[in-house]
Enzyme design. Sequence first.
Site, mmCIF file in Angstrom:
data_model
loop_
_atom_site.group_PDB
_atom_site.id
_atom_site.type_symbol
_atom_site.label_atom_id
_atom_site.label_comp_id
_atom_site.label_asym_id
_atom_site.label_seq_id
_atom_site.Cartn_x
_atom_site.Cartn_y
_atom_site.Cartn_z
ATOM 1 N N LYS A 293 0.847 -1.187 0.000
ATOM 2 C CA LYS A 293 0.000 0.000 0.000
ATOM 3 C C LYS A 293 0.889 1.245 0.000
ATOM 4 O O LYS A 293 1.851 1.335 0.768
ATOM 5 C CB LYS A 293 -0.887 -0.023 1.243
ATOM 6 C CG LYS A 293 -2.142 0.803 1.141
ATOM 7 C CD LYS A 293 -3.075 0.491 2.294
ATOM 8 C CE LYS A 293 -4.366 1.271 2.192
ATOM 9 N NZ LYS A 293 -5.301 0.973 3.294
ATOM 10 N N GLU A 379 -19.734 -5.694 9.835
ATOM 11 C CA GLU A 379 -20.727 -4.988 10.642
ATOM 12 C C GLU A 379 -21.779 -5.933 11.227
ATOM 13 O O GLU A 379 -22.250 -5.725 12.347
ATOM 14 C CB GLU A 379 -21.409 -3.913 9.795
ATOM 15 C CG GLU A 379 -20.508 -2.737 9.437
ATOM 16 C CD GLU A 379 -19.655 -2.984 8.217
ATOM 17 O OE1 GLU A 379 -18.849 -2.099 7.867
ATOM 18 O OE2 GLU A 379 -19.795 -4.069 7.599
ATOM 19 N N ARG A 407 -25.485 -2.247 6.852
ATOM 20 C CA ARG A 407 -25.039 -3.605 6.541
ATOM 21 C C ARG A 407 -25.340 -4.581 7.676
ATOM 22 O O ARG A 407 -25.303 -5.789 7.475
ATOM 23 C CB ARG A 407 -23.537 -3.579 6.246
ATOM 24 C CG ARG A 407 -23.186 -2.787 4.997
ATOM 25 C CD ARG A 407 -21.712 -2.399 4.953
ATOM 26 N NE ARG A 407 -20.813 -3.527 4.914
ATOM 27 C CZ ARG A 407 -20.307 -4.058 3.791
ATOM 28 N NH1 ARG A 407 -20.628 -3.548 2.624
ATOM 29 N NH2 ARG A 407 -19.482 -5.071 3.840
#
Length: 648
Positions: A293, A379, A407
């Site tokens: 990243k 979630e 969600r």
Amino acid sequence: MMKKRPKPVTTRPDTPLLDKVHFPSDLKGIDDKDLPQLARELRDEMISAVSVTGGHLGAGLGVVELTIAIHKVFNTPDDRLIFDVGHQCYPHKILTGRRDRIRTLRQEGGLSGFTRRAESEYDPFGAAHSSTSISAGLGMAVAADLDGKDRKVIAVIGDGALSAGMAYEALNNAGALDARLIVILNDNDMSIAPPTGAMSAYLARLASGRTYMGMRDLGKKLTAYLGKTVDRAITRAVEHARGYVTGGTMFEEMGFYHIGPIDGHSFEHLLPVLRNVRDNQRGPVLIHVVTQKGKGYPPAEAAADKYHGVNKFDVITGAQAKAKPNAPAYTAVFADALVEEARLDEKIVGITAAMPSGTGLDKLADVFPKRCFDVGIAEQHAVTFAAGLAAEGYKPFCALYSTFLQRGYDQVVHDVAIQGLPVRFPIDRAGFVGADGPTHAGSFDTGFLAALPGFVVMAAADEAELKHMVRTAAAYDEGPISFRYPRGEGVGVELPARGDILEIGKGRVIKQGSKVALLSFGTRLADCLLAAEELDAAGLSTTVADARFAKPLDTALIHDLVKNHEVLVTIEEGAAGGFAAQVLQHLATNGLLDHGLKIRPLVLPDLWMEQAKPEAMYEKAGLDRAGIVRTVFEALGQGGLKARVLAP
């Protein structure tokens, strides 16, 4: 006389090779040996663009080589390329005909910060929430089979998205269907396994080649004649043996052919594997690619978390531009208040779904590391995990963004609300969120929570009210309770040392008047007070009240407003079906709409509001001072007076 400060000169990088690429088809004419130069130029262009607009930086830098390789090897847009979440799609946008608009990213009228179907044929599926790519890709792969088309479907998933259960549900289904789906696992912090250099690359090329894949397919057909039991035993034995070398056993067990891990920044590793899979694919394939990243930009490599999403920044130093705050951010106020309550009550715990800094729970984790839990992008699990803690006498604060709480809604209903468990839901990013646009707007939580029996639903009008609501939630043990607050800074009110415990279901009158009543739920209260000043100046005595609660309603307050005012305007930062719906339901069932009252609900408009600065979005929605004043005059039929009052 002071001289005006000259505007900074924005220099764009020199990109002679990238300048030749307008669409992915142009990549076919670039020699493989020149691709590393193209990757450097693409990285430089992305860094330059995001330094101007802000946005997601680290994830996109990590997939530059992978994005180039996919577009070079496959035939997009006929072949479908889906990026999970979509925040790593900036290099993809530059390569797919949108480079001339890349410096409008996340700006009003500009490019979306995520993939979007309406924006380009190269975005076959819009995504801004996590872990959807494999499910969507599977649907497209099955559609291609049903249509008899030899279309490739590639789903790129990573950046934590594989921590969500939905991804595994899709993997399981894809394996069972033996679908022609290519999943690329972009492992950008080596969370599963690192590549092992030349041997790993050699094994990946070998395993993805025609000979090996053909022999494997033939072996499956031959063993099928020996019966399912023997077939399964032989197949699993082979897969387990290969899994010890490649690390792919889990994916093989789910029916995927696993390749890798390979170096996601090496074209020498990527291109042969992708070409082999393109030419030899039989069923579902998972390619494990390891990337870094922030690759290619030292500040982002050194601090991937800080450069995941950035404000405008200086390309040379990496320093991000941040406006000096006039008031503390709501998220910070929540976090500090929760830490204060946790110091006094050892039963308080915090739960977040991969957003510790975004929700402020990193502060709780610093002080009470054993009482703060980051469950990953999950979630649904977060909500039921909180329910389990509540069932054992703990006081869980399940802190989620409004858009992500959606969600976990089934778990909110079934695992929390029906059982009456005292889970606390701090709901961040309520209302408009600006540059992230409609996918991240907090529009629906009031409506879907207030519909649940026994749920207490609050909204903070300012940062002091937020502190009161944190303490109120900590003290409330009779059932589930939520409180919402927006992104950004507070309004600058004085903060109490500790919040007060609010009386459940009781609002407050801020300003008393006699003709017009403005009843606010949330942080539109400040605009209501500004609107009241103009209305008073026009001879319309105005009451301003803060509802605090959408459920239970302060019915006494509402009755007073209805009986003693000619106009009642409710104002909220949520979609229709929320606070105003609760008020109107109460008035209708109690016969309080039959007294000539002019009632007007102001809610978020019934459309997907495109990205812009939040203040511009509220102005367009009619939820600012001017919109409130305009609504009052329209209710009274005083258009001419309205025009004079609103004139600049």
